[in-house]
Each structure stands twice: as structure tokens, then as C-alpha cells.
Design an enzyme around this catalytic site. Structure first.
Site, PDB file in Angstrom:
ATOM      1  CB  SER A 105     -52.869  69.023 -24.370  1.00 53.24           C
ATOM      2  OG  SER A 105     -51.994  68.725 -23.299  1.00 53.24           O
ATOM      3  CB  SER A 106     -54.136  65.449 -20.292  1.00 55.73           C
ATOM      4  OG  SER A 106     -52.733  65.370 -20.341  1.00 55.73           O
ATOM      5  CB  CYS A 107     -51.624  70.582 -20.069  1.00 50.67           C
ATOM      6  SG  CYS A 107     -51.822  71.519 -21.586  1.00 50.67           S
TER       7      CYS A 107
ATOM      8  CE1 TYR B  59     -50.005  73.044 -27.093  1.00 54.57           C
ATOM      9  CE2 TYR B  59     -50.578  71.786 -25.129  1.00 54.57           C
ATOM     10  CZ  TYR B  59     -50.401  71.859 -26.495  1.00 54.57           C
ATOM     11  OH  TYR B  59     -50.633  70.754 -27.284  1.00 54.57           O
TER      12      TYR B  59
ATOM     13  CE  LYS C 165     -53.406  72.006 -28.553  1.00 52.21           C
ATOM     14  NZ  LYS C 165     -53.741  71.583 -29.930  1.00 52.21           N
TER      15      LYS C 165
ATOM     16  CG  HIS D 299     -43.774  66.664 -24.084  1.00 46.28           C
ATOM     17  ND1 HIS D 299     -44.076  66.909 -25.406  1.00 46.28           N
ATOM     18  CD2 HIS D 299     -44.538  67.519 -23.365  1.00 46.28           C
ATOM     19  CE1 HIS D 299     -44.997  67.869 -25.472  1.00 46.28           C
ATOM     20  NE2 HIS D 299     -45.292  68.246 -24.260  1.00 46.28           N
TER      21      HIS D 299
END
Length: 315
Positions: free
Chosen positions: A108-110, A137, A141, A180
Site C-alpha cells: 500500500s502507498s501508506c 497497517y 506492509k 476508504h
């Protein structure tokens, strides 16, 4: 991958996994396997090892994860880090033990720092502090991505990782407590239209900038990279285009046909101020997204109405 290769999609009922399955089937792949959570608990190491021993998949798309929006991540950080670490450790280790030909891990880009330079290059990973609201999270990842790198480095396993931007599409999560921003806004505006509500509340100031990629484009990129990329470094997947949450809200309002007011609530968290991926590496590998944002939202809205037996126009 051959058309009859045994392909396991972990998370095949989810947003990304179901899109990968649709893409593979439409392109003639005939040996796709998946298990629901009831059939296979990916947090159970013994169960995962038994599954890999019995099925012996040749290729694995690791799309299974515990996911949620800002509120869910902020409220249940222990659950998000624990369950996602379990899933990643179990599937990646089993893929190694049973000699899977190739595994693709979806992050994920987070994973990138909260105040990351924009647009975000792959090399910016671990260069600063994470966004606190989804830190659990994100850390999980990052660990999955690093596992793939280290298994490749130490053992030569062909494990690759991709980092998608914000995704949307059919089979998304429309629960207002855990979803989201995109599905939440689609549902909010639709229900406001159906019930003739005077306004829709949108969390935050509306100023944060976000990038959105249709999940069918995401699936196409994943399959493309599974066939064409073997590098150790992860690859960003996105559009390279962005909109503010305020612009997104007005776009969805117009698509839904809602006539009321939009009220932004600055007492609610904004999250990361800007998050735009640098997709130059992806483009250099030969893949570019195809679905325009407005077209994609229209398609998802129609899907949402049918899936939830809604028809505001006839109410």
C-alpha cells in the site's frame, strides 16, 4: 505463466484479488485457485502450510489483508499490524518452502513517510516518520515487502512487491465505519439523494490530495509485472494524477445527481496531506493505466446500486 499454470490468489474475494481473478479468467487462464476465510484462515500457519502442501501452486498473488480506512486503522492498530504480519509471514514462508515459481505481494502507498517529497519515488521508503493514523497497517506492509526482498536476496526466490495507490472499484467495502474515502463518499451521496437529506458531511478539510486507480487497472498491472518484472525493488502502481478530497466529493456528487450541500468537518482527521506516486518506473517497464477517473466512478456507482438493490431514480 502458462494458461494452465496453477495460480493461487490469496484474497480472491476481495477488491484486488477478485479483479485479478477476473482478468486472468478473461485472458484464458484455467487453473486459478482460491479459498475463502472460512475455508482457509491465513493467520493460521499450520493451515497455510497444509494448503500449500496439498495444492502446490506455481504462482501466488498475495492480495489478502485486513484493510480499512482512517477510523478503523486509528481505532484498531494492534489488530491491523498483528493480522497482516501473520498473513504475510505464513504465505511468503509457505511459498518459499514449497518452491513457488513466483509470488507477487501487494502493499500500500501508506508505507511511505507522512511528509514524503512528492511525487513519491520507490527509494523514499523508510526515509521519514509514518502517518500515525495507519502506522500499524503500514509497518506490516513494509515488513511484507522486506520479506520478499530478503527471501530473494538470501534464497533466490522470485518474490516481487508492488505498491498501489488508492484503489476503487466493484466489490469495494462500502461500510461507513471501515471504508476508504471513495466508497464512503459514493454511499453517503447516494443515501443522501435517496432520503432527500439537506447535506452530506465529509471528513476533514477537503484539502488533502489523493490519487485513485481503478482496481481493474491495478489487476492488469499486477499480471503484467508478474510476467515482465523480476527485480528486488518494489514498483509503484498508480496513475500519476491527483485530486483533492474536495474535488472528489464534488465529482461524486455530480455523478450521483445529489442536489444538496457538502459540509466539510475539520474536526475529523485529514490523514496524509498529499500522496502522489511517482510511476515513472512502471511506465518505463511498459505499463500505463487506461481507465479515466470519472468513467471509473460512474461504473462503480452503477455497480453499487445494483449490488445493494438501490435505485434512487425510481424511489
Amino acid at each position: 505463466m502458462e494458461k494452465d499454470s496453477k495460480i493461487y490468489i490469496a484474497g480472491h474475494k476481495g477488491l484486488v484479488g477478485s479483479a485479478i481473478a477476473r482478468n486472468l479468467k478473461s485472458n484464458g487462464y484455467t487453473n486459478i485457485i482460491g479459498r475463502t476465510h472460512k475455508e482457509l484462515d491465513l493467520t493460521n500457519q499450520d493451515a497455510v502450510m497444509k494448503f500449500f502442501e496439498e495444492e502446490r501452486p506455481e504462482y501466488v498473488f498475495l492480495a489478502a489483508a485486513k484493510v480499512g480506512g482512517i477510523q478503523a486503522n486509528n481505532t484498531y492498530p494492534a489488530d491491523f499490524i498483528y493480522e497482516n504480519l501473520q498473513i504475510e509471514c505464513n504465505v511468503i514462508k509457505a511459498a518459499h518452502d514449497f518452491k513457488v515459481k513466483k509470488l507477487l505481494f501487494l502493499g500500500s502507498s501508506c508505507i511511505y513517510p507522512k511528509m514524503c517529497p512528492q511525487p513519491i519515488k520507490e527509494e523514499y521508503l523508510l526515509s521519514g516518520y509514518l502517518e500515525p493514523t495507519n502506522e500499524g497497517y503500514a509497518l506490516a506492509k513494509i515488513a511484507g515487502l522486506k520479506m520478499c526482498q530478503f527471501f530473494k536476496r538470501q534464497y533466490g526466490d522470485n518474490f516481487i512487491s508492488v505498491m498501489p495507490t488508492n484503489l476503487y472499484g466493484p466489490y469495494d467495502n462500502f461500510d461507513l465505519e471501515t471504508s476508504h474515502v471513495m466508497p464512503a463518499l459514493i454511499r453517503k451521496f447516494h443515501e443522501a439523494k435517496v432520503n432527500n437529506l439537506p447535506y452530506v458531511e465529509v471528513w476533514g478539510t477537503g484539502k488533502p490530495l489523493r490519487e485513485f486507480l481503478h482496481v481493474d487497472d491495478m489487476a492488469d498491472a499486477c499480471i503484467y509485472l508478474m510476467k515482465n518484472y523480476d527485480g528486488e525493488e518494489h514498483v509503484n502502481i498508480g496513475t500519476g494524477e491527483e485530486k483533492s478530497v474536495e474535488e472528489l466529493a464534488h465529482l461524486i456528487k455530480n455523478i450521483v445527481g445529489y442536489k444538496g450541500e457538502i459540509r466539510f468537518n475539520p474536526e475529523k482527521p485529514d490523514g496524509t496531506p498529499r500522496k502522489l506516486l511517482d510511476v515513472s518506473k512502471l511506465h518505463s517497464l511498459g505499463w500505463i493505466h487506461k481507465i479515466k477517473l470519472e468513467d471509473g466512478i460512474r461504473e462503480v456507482y452503477e455497480w453499487y446500486k445494483k449490488a445493494f438493490n438501490y435505485n434512487a431514480d425510481n424511489k
